[in-house]
Design a protein around this motif. Structure first.
Motif, PDB file in Angstrom:
ATOM      1  N   SER A  10       0.243 -24.479  14.587  1.00  0.00           N
ATOM      2  CA  SER A  10       0.738 -23.385  15.433  1.00  0.00           C
ATOM      3  C   SER A  10       2.127 -23.011  14.918  1.00  0.00           C
ATOM      4  CB  SER A  10       0.822 -23.835  16.901  1.00  0.00           C
ATOM      5  OG  SER A  10       1.945 -23.252  17.553  1.00  0.00           O
ATOM      6  N   THR A  11       2.285 -21.745  14.564  1.00  0.00           N
ATOM      7  CA  THR A  11       3.542 -21.296  13.948  1.00  0.00           C
ATOM      8  C   THR A  11       4.751 -21.556  14.848  1.00  0.00           C
ATOM      9  OG1 THR A  11       2.238 -19.500  13.040  1.00  0.00           O
ATOM     10  CG2 THR A  11       4.622 -19.319  12.815  1.00  0.00           C
ATOM     11  N   PHE A  12       4.603 -21.211  16.122  1.00  0.00           N
ATOM     12  CA  PHE A  12       5.768 -21.313  17.000  1.00  0.00           C
ATOM     13  C   PHE A  12       6.056 -22.764  17.390  1.00  0.00           C
ATOM     14  CE2 PHE A  12       4.547 -16.853  17.305  1.00  0.00           C
ATOM     15  CZ  PHE A  12       5.782 -16.232  17.124  1.00  0.00           C
ATOM     16  N   MET A  34      -2.991 -24.174  23.216  1.00  0.00           N
ATOM     17  CA  MET A  34      -2.688 -23.048  24.091  1.00  0.00           C
ATOM     18  C   MET A  34      -3.830 -22.867  25.083  1.00  0.00           C
ATOM     19  SD  MET A  34      -2.885 -22.056  20.695  1.00  0.00           S
ATOM     20  CE  MET A  34      -3.636 -20.919  19.565  1.00  0.00           C
ATOM     21  N   LYS A  47       1.006 -20.277  26.763  1.00  0.00           N
ATOM     22  CA  LYS A  47       1.219 -20.296  25.317  1.00  0.00           C
ATOM     23  C   LYS A  47       1.918 -21.583  24.896  1.00  0.00           C
ATOM     24  CE  LYS A  47       1.532 -15.313  24.760  1.00  0.00           C
ATOM     25  NZ  LYS A  47       1.919 -14.291  23.812  1.00  0.00           N
ATOM     26  N   ILE A  48       1.878 -21.843  23.594  1.00  0.00           N
ATOM     27  CA  ILE A  48       2.640 -22.949  23.030  1.00  0.00           C
ATOM     28  C   ILE A  48       3.648 -22.364  22.033  1.00  0.00           C
ATOM     29  CG2 ILE A  48       0.980 -24.799  23.369  1.00  0.00           C
ATOM     30  CD1 ILE A  48      -0.065 -24.266  20.518  1.00  0.00           C
ATOM     31  N   PRO A  49       4.804 -22.997  21.915  1.00  0.00           N
ATOM     32  CA  PRO A  49       5.217 -24.271  22.484  1.00  0.00           C
ATOM     33  C   PRO A  49       5.856 -24.112  23.864  1.00  0.00           C
ATOM     34  CG  PRO A  49       6.952 -23.472  21.077  1.00  0.00           C
ATOM     35  CD  PRO A  49       5.841 -22.450  21.014  1.00  0.00           C
ATOM     36  N   ASP A  60       8.664 -20.889  25.429  1.00  0.00           N
ATOM     37  CA  ASP A  60       9.044 -19.888  24.416  1.00  0.00           C
ATOM     38  C   ASP A  60      10.004 -20.458  23.372  1.00  0.00           C
ATOM     39  OD1 ASP A  60       8.899 -16.624  24.111  1.00  0.00           O
ATOM     40  OD2 ASP A  60      10.700 -17.515  23.250  1.00  0.00           O
ATOM     41  N   SER A  61       9.596 -20.345  22.105  1.00  0.00           N
ATOM     42  CA  SER A  61      10.378 -20.961  21.024  1.00  0.00           C
ATOM     43  C   SER A  61      11.832 -20.499  20.994  1.00  0.00           C
ATOM     44  CB  SER A  61       9.709 -20.684  19.673  1.00  0.00           C
ATOM     45  OG  SER A  61       9.719 -19.302  19.377  1.00  0.00           O
ATOM     46  N   SER A  62      12.070 -19.208  21.217  1.00  0.00           N
ATOM     47  CA  SER A  62      13.455 -18.710  21.139  1.00  0.00           C
ATOM     48  C   SER A  62      14.292 -19.254  22.286  1.00  0.00           C
ATOM     49  CB  SER A  62      13.483 -17.179  21.159  1.00  0.00           C
ATOM     50  OG  SER A  62      12.736 -16.674  20.085  1.00  0.00           O
ATOM     51  N   ARG A 100       5.505 -11.816  12.010  1.00  0.00           N
ATOM     52  CA  ARG A 100       4.344 -12.480  12.619  1.00  0.00           C
ATOM     53  C   ARG A 100       3.101 -11.578  12.527  1.00  0.00           C
ATOM     54  NH1 ARG A 100       1.767 -16.943  14.193  1.00  0.00           N
ATOM     55  NH2 ARG A 100       0.716 -16.797  16.170  1.00  0.00           N
TER      56      ARG A 100
HETATM   57  N1  LIG Z   1       7.062 -15.722  21.923  1.00  0.00           N
HETATM   58  C1  LIG Z   1       6.343 -16.970  21.972  1.00  0.00           C
HETATM   59  C2  LIG Z   1       5.046 -16.845  21.181  1.00  0.00           C
HETATM   60  C3  LIG Z   1       4.214 -18.101  21.317  1.00  0.00           C
HETATM   61  C4  LIG Z   1       2.814 -17.896  20.795  1.00  0.00           C
HETATM   62  O1  LIG Z   1       2.324 -16.770  20.640  1.00  0.00           O
HETATM   63  N2  LIG Z   1       2.171 -19.014  20.526  1.00  0.00           N
HETATM   64  C5  LIG Z   1       0.782 -18.961  20.086  1.00  0.00           C
HETATM   65  C6  LIG Z   1       0.447 -20.178  19.242  1.00  0.00           C
HETATM   66  S1  LIG Z   1       1.363 -20.197  17.736  1.00  0.00           S
HETATM   67  C7  LIG Z   1      -0.087 -18.985  21.333  1.00  0.00           C
HETATM   68  O2  LIG Z   1       0.136 -19.756  22.226  1.00  0.00           O
HETATM   69  N3  LIG Z   1      -1.075 -18.096  21.365  1.00  0.00           N
HETATM   70  C8  LIG Z   1      -1.987 -18.004  22.462  1.00  0.00           C
HETATM   71  C9  LIG Z   1      -1.799 -16.741  23.244  1.00  0.00           C
HETATM   72  O3  LIG Z   1      -1.110 -15.811  22.790  1.00  0.00           O
HETATM   73  O4  LIG Z   1      -2.381 -16.675  24.336  1.00  0.00           O
HETATM   74  C10 LIG Z   1       7.226 -18.081  21.404  1.00  0.00           C
HETATM   75  O5  LIG Z   1       8.135 -17.787  20.635  1.00  0.00           O
HETATM   76  O6  LIG Z   1       7.029 -19.253  21.788  1.00  0.00           O
END
Ligand SMILES: N[C@@H](CCC(=O)N[C@@H](CS)C(=O)NCC(=O)O)C(=O)O
Length: 219
Positions: A10-12, A34, A47-49, A60-62, A100
């Motif tokens: 998972s990128t974030f 997620m 969502k993760i993380p 939220d990563s940020s 992204r």
């Molecule tokens: N803005 C969020 C984006 C997090 C995100 O999109 N994570 C992906 C996994 S890398 C996720 O959970 N996707 C599932 C979804 O969008 O429902 C952050 O920075 O944490």
């Protein structure tokens, strides 16, 4: 101890892992996909993380990295001066959004669909991805210095955010074409040579190998 909920690949999640490792913050990664009940209980968007620390959940990563900067000020990832700070935060935002969107199709079509969903890649989606990918890579190529970090004299949140997205891109598309984007290719190679980055990268390569082997063995 701080707990990071997410998955490798998972990128974030990777972005936050790298921030935690670079800052030397003791933590534990708890594998939580997620949309799982655990994640939904902690993150309103599922969502993760998301992390748990000092009795609170931080999604939220940020937001997590902004929190870490205050809670664990050693080895800062935010530059102290206003100008490099603005640049670092902008590049983080750019990486999390435009970079992204521009790079995810390669991972979705070449990794998620064939390895985790048993579906073929959508060639039309891949053809449509080239334009946005080129635009984003050209922008970063024009912004990055010939060597070193994206914003300032040391590693910042910009490097963690850009690097995390570029790793996802390479997992789907292979290496960045150094004949077209020499600075970007060199930049990522230098990040991946850092001890924590190579450790995370190796771990993810093993996870990808295992997924490929499982897919090969499945009917
Ligand atoms: N803005 C969020 C984006 C997090 C995100 O999109 N994570 C992906 C996994 S890398 C996720 O959970 N996707 C599932 C979804 O969008 O429902 C952050 O920075 O944490």
């Amino acid at each position: 101890m701080l707990v990071l909920y997410g998955i490798n690949l998972s990128t974030f999640t990777r972005k936050v892992r790298l921030a935690l490792l670079e800052k030397g913050i003791p933590h534990r990664l708890e594998i939580a996909p997620m949309g799982s009940p655990k994640v939904k209980a902690l993150h309103p968007l599922g969502k993760i993380p998301v992390i748990q620390d000092q009795g609170i959940a931080v999604p939220d990563s940020s937001v997590i990295i902004a929190y870490l900067e205050r809670a664990y000020p050693d080895r800062p990832l935010y530059p102290a001066a206003a100008v490099p700070l603005a640049r670092a935060l902008w590049l983080e935002e750019y990486a999390d959004t435009r970079l992204r969107e521009a790079t995810l199709p390669y991972f979705s079509e070449h990794v998620v669909k064939p390895l985790f969903q048993g579906k073929p890649a959508d060639e039309a989606a891949l053809a449509a991805a080239a334009g946005p990918r080129d635009e984003a890579f050209n922008y970063l190529e024009s912004e990055l210095p010939p060597n070193g970090y994206a914003a300032g004299e040391s590693l910042t949140v910009a490097d963690v955010a850009i690097g995390a997205q570029l790793v996802t891109y390479c997992q789907g598309a292979g290496a960045i074409d150094a004949s077209r984007w020499p600075k970007l290719a060199r930049y990522l190679a230098a990040l991946l040579a850092r001890p924590h980055w190579s450790e995370v990268h190796r771990e993810e390569e093993s996870a990808l190998e295992a997924a490929r082997a499982r897919r090969k063995g499945s009917p």
